[in-house]
Scaffold this active site. Structure first.
Site, PDB file in Angstrom:
ATOM      1  N   CYS A  21     -11.213   2.752  -0.529  1.00  0.00           N
ATOM      2  CA  CYS A  21      -9.839   3.138  -0.192  1.00  0.00           C
ATOM      3  C   CYS A  21      -9.532   2.408   1.101  1.00  0.00           C
ATOM      4  O   CYS A  21     -10.338   2.443   2.044  1.00  0.00           O
ATOM      5  CB  CYS A  21      -9.722   4.648   0.011  1.00  0.00           C
ATOM      6  SG  CYS A  21      -8.135   5.147   0.735  1.00  0.00           S
TER       7      CYS A  21
ATOM      8  N   CYS B 231      -4.308  -1.527  -2.137  1.00  0.00           N
ATOM      9  CA  CYS B 231      -4.466  -0.085  -2.332  1.00  0.00           C
ATOM     10  C   CYS B 231      -5.326   0.087  -3.582  1.00  0.00           C
ATOM     11  O   CYS B 231      -4.976  -0.421  -4.655  1.00  0.00           O
ATOM     12  CB  CYS B 231      -3.075   0.518  -2.541  1.00  0.00           C
ATOM     13  SG  CYS B 231      -3.082   2.266  -2.998  1.00  0.00           S
TER      14      CYS B 231
ATOM     15  N   HIS C 108      -7.646   2.935   3.466  1.00  0.00           N
ATOM     16  CA  HIS C 108      -7.492   3.747   4.677  1.00  0.00           C
ATOM     17  C   HIS C 108      -8.835   3.972   5.400  1.00  0.00           C
ATOM     18  O   HIS C 108      -8.874   4.160   6.604  1.00  0.00           O
ATOM     19  CB  HIS C 108      -6.955   5.144   4.325  1.00  0.00           C
ATOM     20  CG  HIS C 108      -5.479   5.212   4.113  1.00  0.00           C
ATOM     21  ND1 HIS C 108      -4.845   4.611   3.053  1.00  0.00           N
ATOM     22  CD2 HIS C 108      -4.510   5.854   4.816  1.00  0.00           C
ATOM     23  CE1 HIS C 108      -3.553   4.876   3.109  1.00  0.00           C
ATOM     24  NE2 HIS C 108      -3.316   5.621   4.178  1.00  0.00           N
TER      25      HIS C 108
ATOM     26  N   ASP D 246       0.872  -1.195   0.000  1.00  0.00           N
ATOM     27  CA  ASP D 246       0.000   0.000   0.000  1.00  0.00           C
ATOM     28  C   ASP D 246       0.898   1.230   0.000  1.00  0.00           C
ATOM     29  O   ASP D 246       2.088   1.151   0.331  1.00  0.00           O
ATOM     30  CB  ASP D 246      -0.910   0.032   1.234  1.00  0.00           C
ATOM     31  CG  ASP D 246      -1.864   1.239   1.218  1.00  0.00           C
ATOM     32  OD1 ASP D 246      -2.473   1.490   0.171  1.00  0.00           O
ATOM     33  OD2 ASP D 246      -1.962   1.950   2.241  1.00  0.00           O
ATOM     34  N   SER D 247       0.300   2.370  -0.371  1.00  0.00           N
ATOM     35  CA  SER D 247       1.050   3.618  -0.331  1.00  0.00           C
ATOM     36  C   SER D 247       1.446   3.974   1.106  1.00  0.00           C
ATOM     37  O   SER D 247       2.380   4.738   1.316  1.00  0.00           O
ATOM     38  CB  SER D 247       0.189   4.749  -0.904  1.00  0.00           C
ATOM     39  OG  SER D 247      -0.985   4.872  -0.128  1.00  0.00           O
TER      40      SER D 247
ATOM     41  N   GLU E  18      -3.722   9.811   7.807  1.00  0.00           N
ATOM     42  CA  GLU E  18      -2.254   9.689   7.904  1.00  0.00           C
ATOM     43  C   GLU E  18      -1.693  10.638   8.967  1.00  0.00           C
ATOM     44  O   GLU E  18      -0.653  10.387   9.556  1.00  0.00           O
ATOM     45  CB  GLU E  18      -1.590   9.967   6.543  1.00  0.00           C
ATOM     46  CG  GLU E  18      -1.820   8.872   5.496  1.00  0.00           C
ATOM     47  CD  GLU E  18      -0.771   7.743   5.513  1.00  0.00           C
ATOM     48  OE1 GLU E  18       0.403   8.022   5.788  1.00  0.00           O
ATOM     49  OE2 GLU E  18      -1.152   6.586   5.247  1.00  0.00           O
TER      50      GLU E  18
HETATM   51  N1  DGL Z   1      -4.993   3.292   0.641  1.00  0.00           N
HETATM   52  C1  DGL Z   1      -5.005   3.800  -0.701  1.00  0.00           C
HETATM   53  C2  DGL Z   1      -6.220   3.315  -1.456  1.00  0.00           C
HETATM   54  O1  DGL Z   1      -6.799   2.291  -1.125  1.00  0.00           O
HETATM   55  C3  DGL Z   1      -4.947   5.282  -0.893  1.00  0.00           C
HETATM   56  C4  DGL Z   1      -4.060   6.122  -0.124  1.00  0.00           C
HETATM   57  C5  DGL Z   1      -3.357   7.189  -0.911  1.00  0.00           C
HETATM   58  O2  DGL Z   1      -3.972   8.132  -1.426  1.00  0.00           O
HETATM   59  O3  DGL Z   1      -2.160   7.046  -0.965  1.00  0.00           O
HETATM   60  O4  DGL Z   1      -6.609   3.921  -2.428  1.00  0.00           O
END
Ligand code: DGL
Length: 277
Positions: A196, A77, A198, A14-15, A162
């Protein structure tokens, strides 16, 4: 020369921290495998970046996971799944053995969505990158052409998460704002995907802002079930996923910062190592 591949851990990418919400569900469902989690925290968020940048960053991280011995990498992600997965699968993977695989999180979600919605109207909250790619609309249409998808980009949610601000009044404001905008697109939406990885961290806030009759879906269990099924259907790849139950974590940012926050997403304390890209 015949190349004999040895089993390696399953890579989860993931990012940043978000993929840990998916990893948690995968590790619960399939605890027998070894895993390596790779968070590119130094370059997060990805959601606001261009297609080319997201592809470049994602590919670099996938290559590192392959270098660490992974044969199977899950892009936990949505942004990377939406913007980089297809190019990686169709072009970049040709440099590796046919057993090397990269899978995303959008397909497993869209594959089951038609079985959940009754009104055939589904909402998606996601990053700007995912929304712009139209991946949820396109993929849902392949499996369930009668299901209409309404999207809302939530560019403030990942930065709030974050930066540890996901519990404050700022988060309440943005969650309510995005919920209102999404629901204005159709009064008949009966299911909303948190598109997403997150977002599950703000589950309680989102649940409170979304009317009770609308079903909210996060992806952890969906992806875990789909992976279990995939490994059953691909025994050659399954044999290349090492058994042992060992988990390791890498971050491109400070390991100390990662360990301080990762527990919120993963549900238990983790000890990570820094990885310099
Ligand atoms: N967790 C990432 C997703 O599922 C996104 C986070 C980011 O913008 O880096 O899209």
């Amino acid at each position: 020369m015949l190349l004999v591949l040895t089993p390696g851990p399953i890579g989860i990418f993931d990012s940043g921290y978000g993929g840990l919400t998916v990893f948690k569900a995968i590790a619960q469902k399939l605890p027998q495998y070894d895993y390596v989690y790779f968070g590119d925290n130094a370059r997060a968020p990805y959601g606001i970046r261009s297609f080319d940048t997201i592809h470049k960053y994602t590919l670099e991280c996938v290559q590192h996971l392959f270098d660490m011995g992974c044969k199977l990498v899950i892009l936990a992600c949505n942004t990377a799944s939406a913007r980089a997965l297809r190019t990686i699968q169709q072009h970049d993977l040709a440099r590796y053995s046919p057993q090397h695989r990269v899978l995303g999180v959008i397909r497993p979600t869209t594959e089951m969505i038609g079985e959940v919605t009754k009104t055939r109207k589904v909402g998606v909250f996601a990053t700007s990158g995912t929304v712009k790619s139209e991946s949820y609309v396109i993929e849902t249409n392949k499996f369930f052409p009668d299901v209409q998808v309404f999207q809302e980009a939530c560019p403030m949610w990942v930065p709030l998460i974050e930066n540890n601000e996901f519990d404050g009044p700022g988060a309440d404001y943005f969650v309510q704002k995005n919920v209102d905008v999404l629901l204005r697109q159709s009064p008949d939406i009966d299911t909303i995907i948190l598109g997403c990885t997150h977002y599950p961290i703000m589950w309680d806030k989102i649940r409170k802002a979304v009317p009770a009759h609308i079903r909210l879906l996060s992806q952890g269990d969906i992806v875990a079930d789909s992976l279990a099924d995939y490994l059953t259907r691909h025994p050659t790849l399954e044999k290349l996923c090492r058994h042992g139950g060992h988990q390791s974590f890498y971050t491109t940012e400070s390991a100390e910062d990662f360990d301080a926050k990762a527990g919120i997403f993963f549900g238990k304390v983790v000890g990570s190592k820094h990885f310099e890209l």
